[in-house]
Write a protein that holds these residues in place. Structure first.
Motif, PDB file in Angstrom:
ATOM      1  N   VAL A  16      38.290  41.762  45.326  1.00 39.17           N
ATOM      2  CA  VAL A  16      37.033  41.250  44.779  1.00 39.17           C
ATOM      3  C   VAL A  16      37.169  39.765  44.484  1.00 39.17           C
ATOM      4  O   VAL A  16      38.029  39.366  43.703  1.00 39.17           O
ATOM      5  CB  VAL A  16      36.637  42.012  43.495  1.00 39.17           C
ATOM      6  CG1 VAL A  16      35.361  41.445  42.904  1.00 39.17           C
ATOM      7  CG2 VAL A  16      36.476  43.487  43.774  1.00 39.17           C
ATOM      8  N   GLU A  17      36.298  38.939  45.091  1.00 42.49           N
ATOM      9  CA  GLU A  17      36.363  37.500  44.863  1.00 42.49           C
ATOM     10  C   GLU A  17      35.559  37.086  43.630  1.00 42.49           C
ATOM     11  O   GLU A  17      35.982  36.243  42.847  1.00 42.49           O
ATOM     12  CB  GLU A  17      35.853  36.741  46.084  1.00 42.49           C
ATOM     13  CG  GLU A  17      35.997  35.249  45.954  1.00 42.49           C
ATOM     14  CD  GLU A  17      35.609  34.485  47.203  1.00 42.49           C
ATOM     15  OE1 GLU A  17      35.788  33.258  47.204  1.00 42.49           O
ATOM     16  OE2 GLU A  17      35.109  35.096  48.173  1.00 42.49           O
ATOM     17  N   PHE A  18      34.362  37.652  43.468  1.00 34.25           N
ATOM     18  CA  PHE A  18      33.492  37.338  42.326  1.00 34.25           C
ATOM     19  C   PHE A  18      33.119  38.637  41.621  1.00 34.25           C
ATOM     20  O   PHE A  18      32.181  39.305  42.020  1.00 34.25           O
ATOM     21  CB  PHE A  18      32.221  36.632  42.799  1.00 34.25           C
ATOM     22  CG  PHE A  18      32.459  35.331  43.500  1.00 34.25           C
ATOM     23  CD1 PHE A  18      32.771  34.197  42.781  1.00 34.25           C
ATOM     24  CD2 PHE A  18      32.370  35.245  44.875  1.00 34.25           C
ATOM     25  CE1 PHE A  18      32.987  32.983  43.423  1.00 34.25           C
ATOM     26  CE2 PHE A  18      32.587  34.038  45.526  1.00 34.25           C
ATOM     27  CZ  PHE A  18      32.898  32.910  44.798  1.00 34.25           C
ATOM     28  N   PRO A  19      33.824  39.001  40.546  1.00 34.68           N
ATOM     29  CA  PRO A  19      33.581  40.306  39.923  1.00 34.68           C
ATOM     30  C   PRO A  19      32.277  40.401  39.142  1.00 34.68           C
ATOM     31  O   PRO A  19      31.459  41.264  39.401  1.00 34.68           O
ATOM     32  CB  PRO A  19      34.783  40.475  39.000  1.00 34.68           C
ATOM     33  CG  PRO A  19      35.232  39.094  38.704  1.00 34.68           C
ATOM     34  CD  PRO A  19      34.899  38.276  39.918  1.00 34.68           C
ATOM     35  N   HIS A  20      32.070  39.554  38.166  1.00 33.63           N
ATOM     36  CA  HIS A  20      30.889  39.593  37.308  1.00 33.63           C
ATOM     37  C   HIS A  20      30.514  38.182  36.904  1.00 33.63           C
ATOM     38  O   HIS A  20      31.330  37.279  36.956  1.00 33.63           O
ATOM     39  CB  HIS A  20      31.156  40.403  36.031  1.00 33.63           C
ATOM     40  CG  HIS A  20      31.426  41.837  36.285  1.00 33.63           C
ATOM     41  ND1 HIS A  20      32.688  42.351  36.308  1.00 33.63           N
ATOM     42  CD2 HIS A  20      30.601  42.868  36.533  1.00 33.63           C
ATOM     43  CE1 HIS A  20      32.628  43.650  36.565  1.00 33.63           C
ATOM     44  NE2 HIS A  20      31.378  43.987  36.707  1.00 33.63           N
ATOM     45  N   TYR A 101      31.413  32.682  35.112  1.00 36.35           N
ATOM     46  CA  TYR A 101      31.996  33.770  35.902  1.00 36.35           C
ATOM     47  C   TYR A 101      33.457  33.502  36.223  1.00 36.35           C
ATOM     48  O   TYR A 101      33.964  32.394  36.042  1.00 36.35           O
ATOM     49  CB  TYR A 101      31.198  34.009  37.185  1.00 36.35           C
ATOM     50  CG  TYR A 101      31.141  32.842  38.150  1.00 36.35           C
ATOM     51  CD1 TYR A 101      32.055  32.721  39.189  1.00 36.35           C
ATOM     52  CD2 TYR A 101      30.154  31.866  38.041  1.00 36.35           C
ATOM     53  CE1 TYR A 101      31.989  31.659  40.078  1.00 36.35           C
ATOM     54  CE2 TYR A 101      30.075  30.814  38.928  1.00 36.35           C
ATOM     55  CZ  TYR A 101      30.999  30.719  39.949  1.00 36.35           C
ATOM     56  OH  TYR A 101      30.938  29.672  40.831  1.00 36.35           O
ATOM     57  N   LEU A 102      34.137  34.540  36.686  1.00 36.50           N
ATOM     58  CA  LEU A 102      35.502  34.420  37.183  1.00 36.50           C
ATOM     59  C   LEU A 102      35.452  34.311  38.699  1.00 36.50           C
ATOM     60  O   LEU A 102      34.671  35.001  39.352  1.00 36.50           O
ATOM     61  CB  LEU A 102      36.332  35.640  36.790  1.00 36.50           C
ATOM     62  CG  LEU A 102      36.584  35.822  35.303  1.00 36.50           C
ATOM     63  CD1 LEU A 102      37.267  37.157  35.042  1.00 36.50           C
ATOM     64  CD2 LEU A 102      37.420  34.678  34.752  1.00 36.50           C
ATOM     65  N   TYR A 137      26.339  40.582  34.966  1.00 36.23           N
ATOM     66  CA  TYR A 137      25.798  40.978  36.259  1.00 36.23           C
ATOM     67  C   TYR A 137      26.914  41.076  37.275  1.00 36.23           C
ATOM     68  O   TYR A 137      27.873  40.319  37.220  1.00 36.23           O
ATOM     69  CB  TYR A 137      24.807  39.939  36.775  1.00 36.23           C
ATOM     70  CG  TYR A 137      23.624  39.708  35.888  1.00 36.23           C
ATOM     71  CD1 TYR A 137      22.452  40.420  36.097  1.00 36.23           C
ATOM     72  CD2 TYR A 137      23.668  38.786  34.857  1.00 36.23           C
ATOM     73  CE1 TYR A 137      21.354  40.204  35.283  1.00 36.23           C
ATOM     74  CE2 TYR A 137      22.569  38.568  34.040  1.00 36.23           C
ATOM     75  CZ  TYR A 137      21.425  39.287  34.263  1.00 36.23           C
ATOM     76  OH  TYR A 137      20.343  39.081  33.461  1.00 36.23           O
ATOM     77  N   SER A 138      26.777  41.964  38.208  1.00 36.29           N
ATOM     78  CA  SER A 138      27.655  41.946  39.369  1.00 36.29           C
ATOM     79  C   SER A 138      27.096  40.939  40.347  1.00 36.29           C
ATOM     80  O   SER A 138      25.886  40.864  40.550  1.00 36.29           O
ATOM     81  CB  SER A 138      27.709  43.321  40.042  1.00 36.29           C
ATOM     82  OG  SER A 138      28.334  44.234  39.185  1.00 36.29           O
ATOM     83  N   ILE A 139      27.973  40.164  40.944  1.00 38.58           N
ATOM     84  CA  ILE A 139      27.504  39.139  41.899  1.00 38.58           C
ATOM     85  C   ILE A 139      27.355  39.777  43.266  1.00 38.58           C
ATOM     86  O   ILE A 139      28.128  40.574  43.672  1.00 38.58           O
ATOM     87  CB  ILE A 139      28.497  37.971  41.958  1.00 38.58           C
ATOM     88  CG1 ILE A 139      28.527  37.283  40.607  1.00 38.58           C
ATOM     89  CG2 ILE A 139      28.149  36.996  43.051  1.00 38.58           C
ATOM     90  CD1 ILE A 139      29.414  36.088  40.518  1.00 38.58           C
TER      91      ILE A 139
END
Length: 139
Positions: A16-20, A101-102, A137-139
């Motif tokens: 996962v590159e962009f989790p939330h 975001y992370l 939010y999930s991206i």
């Protein structure tokens, strides 16, 4: 402002590159003056070779990036909280949006809790904290 995503611990996996993300509309708070954003993130990161960033950006109503800043999450063998400071510019419109975001750029692994976010403002030498409604939010 103080806010927290959700209770619980999340595991950021290698795929996962962009989790939330946390998105906050400027109309929910005043950003006429420059503000300081303080983010507290409790995490554990054991892999030194993999880069994972905490990102703060401001998007305009046209979805253009007005402000962008990222900081590398350092190796941390124990699950503990770290504090990150970002100096934000003044808002140009109430329709601007703050996004936190992370970014798992190297597809590493990370355990973390939702962010604690505080927006601080100095006005006439006094510190004010603004409370914001935050949602994950999930991206």
């Amino acid at each position: 402002m103080k806010g927290k995503f959700k209770e619980g611990v999340y595991a950021l996996s290698k795929d996962v590159e962009f989790p939330h993300s946390c998105k906050i509309n400027y109309k929910d708070f005043s950003l006429r003056n420059k503000k300081t954003l303080r983010i507290k993130l409790k995490y554990q990161k054991e892999d030194l070779d993999k880069k994972i960033y905490l990102v703060v950006k401001i998007n305009s109503k046209n979805d253009k990036t007005i402000y962008y800043n990222q900081t590398l999450l350092k190796e941390q063998l124990e699950f503990k909280e770290r504090e990150f400071i970002f100096n934000l510019p003044s808002a140009s419109s109430e329709k601007d949006q703050l996004v936190v975001y992370l970014w798992n750029s190297d597809y590493g692994e990370l355990k973390y809790e939702g962010f604690n976010i505080e927006l601080l403002e100095l006005k006439d030498g006094l510190k004010f904290e603004h409370r914001l409604k935050t949602e994950m939010y999930s991206i």
